[in-house]
Design an enzyme around this catalytic site. Sequence first.
Site, PDB file in Angstrom:
ATOM      1  N   CYS A  72       0.829  -1.205   0.000  1.00 13.55           N
ATOM      2  CA  CYS A  72       0.000   0.000   0.000  1.00 13.55           C
ATOM      3  C   CYS A  72       0.869   1.262   0.000  1.00 13.55           C
ATOM      4  O   CYS A  72       1.742   1.423   0.852  1.00 13.55           O
ATOM      5  CB  CYS A  72      -0.888  -0.014   1.239  1.00 13.55           C
ATOM      6  SG  CYS A  72      -1.783   1.505   1.458  1.00 13.55           S
ATOM      7  N   CYS A 155      -7.850   1.588  -1.354  1.00 14.17           N
ATOM      8  CA  CYS A 155      -7.398   0.931  -0.126  1.00 14.17           C
ATOM      9  C   CYS A 155      -7.507  -0.564  -0.350  1.00 14.17           C
ATOM     10  O   CYS A 155      -8.585  -1.062  -0.692  1.00 14.17           O
ATOM     11  CB  CYS A 155      -8.279   1.367   1.039  1.00 14.17           C
ATOM     12  SG  CYS A 155      -8.070   0.335   2.497  1.00 14.17           S
ATOM     13  N   GLN A 279     -20.995  -6.721  11.284  1.00 15.71           N
ATOM     14  CA  GLN A 279     -19.582  -7.112  11.155  1.00 15.71           C
ATOM     15  C   GLN A 279     -19.040  -6.623   9.822  1.00 15.71           C
ATOM     16  O   GLN A 279     -19.741  -6.654   8.816  1.00 15.71           O
ATOM     17  CB  GLN A 279     -19.472  -8.634  11.220  1.00 15.71           C
ATOM     18  CG  GLN A 279     -19.939  -9.221  12.539  1.00 15.71           C
ATOM     19  CD  GLN A 279     -18.857  -9.228  13.604  1.00 15.71           C
ATOM     20  OE1 GLN A 279     -17.746  -8.795  13.375  1.00 15.71           O
ATOM     21  NE2 GLN A 279     -19.194  -9.716  14.777  1.00 15.71           N
ATOM     22  N   GLU A 329     -28.995  -7.363  24.828  1.00 18.35           N
ATOM     23  CA  GLU A 329     -28.107  -6.375  24.210  1.00 18.35           C
ATOM     24  C   GLU A 329     -28.438  -5.003  24.800  1.00 18.35           C
ATOM     25  O   GLU A 329     -29.598  -4.664  24.999  1.00 18.35           O
ATOM     26  CB  GLU A 329     -28.341  -6.412  22.681  1.00 18.35           C
ATOM     27  CG  GLU A 329     -27.914  -5.208  21.883  1.00 18.35           C
ATOM     28  CD  GLU A 329     -26.408  -4.968  21.883  1.00 18.35           C
ATOM     29  OE1 GLU A 329     -25.641  -5.919  21.673  1.00 18.35           O
ATOM     30  OE2 GLU A 329     -26.016  -3.803  22.123  1.00 18.35           O
ATOM     31  N   CYS A 405     -13.080 -10.628  21.079  1.00 12.62           N
ATOM     32  CA  CYS A 405     -12.269  -9.855  20.125  1.00 12.62           C
ATOM     33  C   CYS A 405     -11.035  -9.292  20.828  1.00 12.62           C
ATOM     34  O   CYS A 405     -10.320  -8.469  20.266  1.00 12.62           O
ATOM     35  CB  CYS A 405     -13.102  -8.747  19.489  1.00 12.62           C
ATOM     36  SG  CYS A 405     -13.875  -7.660  20.673  1.00 12.62           S
TER      37      CYS A 405
HETATM   38  N1  SAH Z   1     -22.857 -10.762  18.736  1.00  7.78           N
HETATM   39  C1  SAH Z   1     -22.990  -9.581  17.914  1.00  7.78           C
HETATM   40  C2  SAH Z   1     -22.425  -8.293  18.536  1.00  7.78           C
HETATM   41  C3  SAH Z   1     -21.094  -8.369  19.194  1.00  7.78           C
HETATM   42  S1  SAH Z   1     -20.373  -6.802  19.549  1.00  7.78           S
HETATM   43  C4  SAH Z   1     -22.412  -9.813  16.538  1.00  7.78           C
HETATM   44  O1  SAH Z   1     -21.631 -10.715  16.335  1.00  7.78           O
HETATM   45  O2  SAH Z   1     -22.773  -9.070  15.624  1.00  7.78           O
HETATM   46  C5  SAH Z   1     -20.674  -6.590  21.264  1.00  7.78           C
HETATM   47  C6  SAH Z   1     -22.067  -6.068  21.584  1.00  7.78           C
HETATM   48  O3  SAH Z   1     -22.172  -5.914  22.994  1.00  7.78           O
HETATM   49  C7  SAH Z   1     -22.385  -4.696  21.000  1.00  7.78           C
HETATM   50  O4  SAH Z   1     -23.533  -4.801  20.206  1.00  7.78           O
HETATM   51  C8  SAH Z   1     -22.626  -3.807  22.247  1.00  7.78           C
HETATM   52  O5  SAH Z   1     -23.652  -2.854  22.040  1.00  7.78           O
HETATM   53  C9  SAH Z   1     -23.046  -4.826  23.274  1.00  7.78           C
HETATM   54  N2  SAH Z   1     -22.854  -4.448  24.696  1.00  7.78           N
HETATM   55  C10 SAH Z   1     -21.886  -3.662  25.232  1.00  7.78           C
HETATM   56  N3  SAH Z   1     -22.009  -3.625  26.575  1.00  7.78           N
HETATM   57  C11 SAH Z   1     -23.072  -4.391  26.905  1.00  7.78           C
HETATM   58  C12 SAH Z   1     -23.695  -4.744  28.156  1.00  7.78           C
HETATM   59  N4  SAH Z   1     -23.210  -4.297  29.315  1.00  7.78           N
HETATM   60  N5  SAH Z   1     -24.746  -5.567  28.121  1.00  7.78           N
HETATM   61  C13 SAH Z   1     -25.238  -6.043  26.936  1.00  7.78           C
HETATM   62  N6  SAH Z   1     -24.697  -5.728  25.735  1.00  7.78           N
HETATM   63  C14 SAH Z   1     -23.628  -4.915  25.711  1.00  7.78           C
END
Ligand code: SAH
Length: 450
Positions: A72, A155, A279, A329, A405
């Site tokens: 890049c 990119c 994602q 969530e 992650c």
């Molecule tokens: N499983 C989903 C999202 C994962 S990202 C996927 O794969 O698409 C992590 C998620 O946790 C986010 O959407 C965020 O909003 C949520 N999050 C953050 N803190 C939290 C809490 N205290 N309780 C519940 N959800 C929460």
Amino acid sequence: MADKKEKIYRVKCKAYDSEGRGIVHFNGSNIPVEGLIIGEMAHIALKHTNEGTIGILKDVEIPSKDRVRPVCPYYDRCGGCQLMFMKYNAQLDMKQQIVEGLIGNFCKVEPVLGMEIPENFRTKVHATFSKGKNGRVIAGTYEPKSHRVIDINNCCIQDQKANDIVVSIKKLMQSERIEPYDEDRGRGILRHVLIRTGFKTGQVMVVLVVGSGYFPGKKNFVHALTRKHREITTVVINENSRKTSMILGEKEEVVYGPGYIEDELCGIRFRISPKSFYQVNPAQTEVLYQLAIKLAQLDKKQTVLDAYCGIGTISLICADSVREVIGVELNSDAVKNARSNAKINHKENVRFYCEDAGNFMKKREADGEDAPDVVFTDPPRSGCSKEFLKALAKAAPKRIVYISCNPVTLQRDLQWLTKHGYKAVTAVPVDMFGMSKHVETVVLLQRKDM
Ligand code: SAH
């Protein structure tokens, strides 16, 4: 100017730290150095920071066979692809070692699942508009820790269609005399563009972010753009006048198409609006979810809890394999998306709750609700909260599938769970973000008494 007195040391890279930096031994301590590959001999200078002493790479004396010249042209300025100086396989080795180093004590770590082609995989693309030195419109990302925009025409980790659309928008701005928005003076028109492309459907959403409600010639602009790029299925104008690093503001106007795109993951359809979480690497997301669901060993008698469920992806994908799914969530927009995704896909055995995952679990227990048989947990980088872990151990599901992650917080949470009734059975790293140092890991935990 270089400091003449700066001391230079000759060192060898022995390992990687949890952030993907090389580790060198120096005067009895381990010093992290960005940009080194295991086995390399290099010259470094030392720098004392709040975090401790770090090494600054001066030159590599004996390069590894895995070192490559980053393809890049923006590599030096951008900072988005920290690992582009390594062959992809060496990046995967590094991620494997990071995960093994952190959680290898708990269980065997299977070989990392890498991407087939680590190019053009990002389906969410963002560019900020600004003016270059010669007065031309430029668009790209900010240089790290600055407000200078790098003009990026292509990119290599972003979707190619999206790259091309950004270039067309720049040209159109030039020919239609649409000025980039100047945040400091509050003048100009276009501030950012956000593009999302459907991995399976090929649908494309363009969100044009303006600095104020004023966008002269908006109709012509959108018409010209959608004529040039027939693949665009919707255009949304978003207004963001605040001085903020957030891209999108509150106000939205759909000017072309339905205002959302749809995409498919593991056979389930998802509706994605400008603000939805989705994602960014759908091909590897399928790999990740299929793995997580396989490890969960689901059957029709089970109740499944999907904690930190986002827009309900995992919940909906496993709905047909189990008796019922409960998703929890915190983000209310994501929960709304999750509920409409359940409707679009006719899943009637899934319920979503908008609440903190820990509170939700505690309440369910206090209300005497049945404990789930299997729990998926996919928390943000900070990991699971202590309240959540405590409630989880109390609910005592047979299996927990932890999708992480951040292997550092994963290690911390595994430490807790393995002291409170669980054993880790297997772990599999998955590469969602080639060229970057981030790594995703799936861990299966099982109750010790089973
Ligand atoms: N499983 C989903 C999202 C994962 S990202 C996927 O794969 O698409 C992590 C998620 O946790 C986010 O959407 C965020 O909003 C949520 N999050 C953050 N803190 C939290 C809490 N205290 N309780 C519940 N959800 C929460």
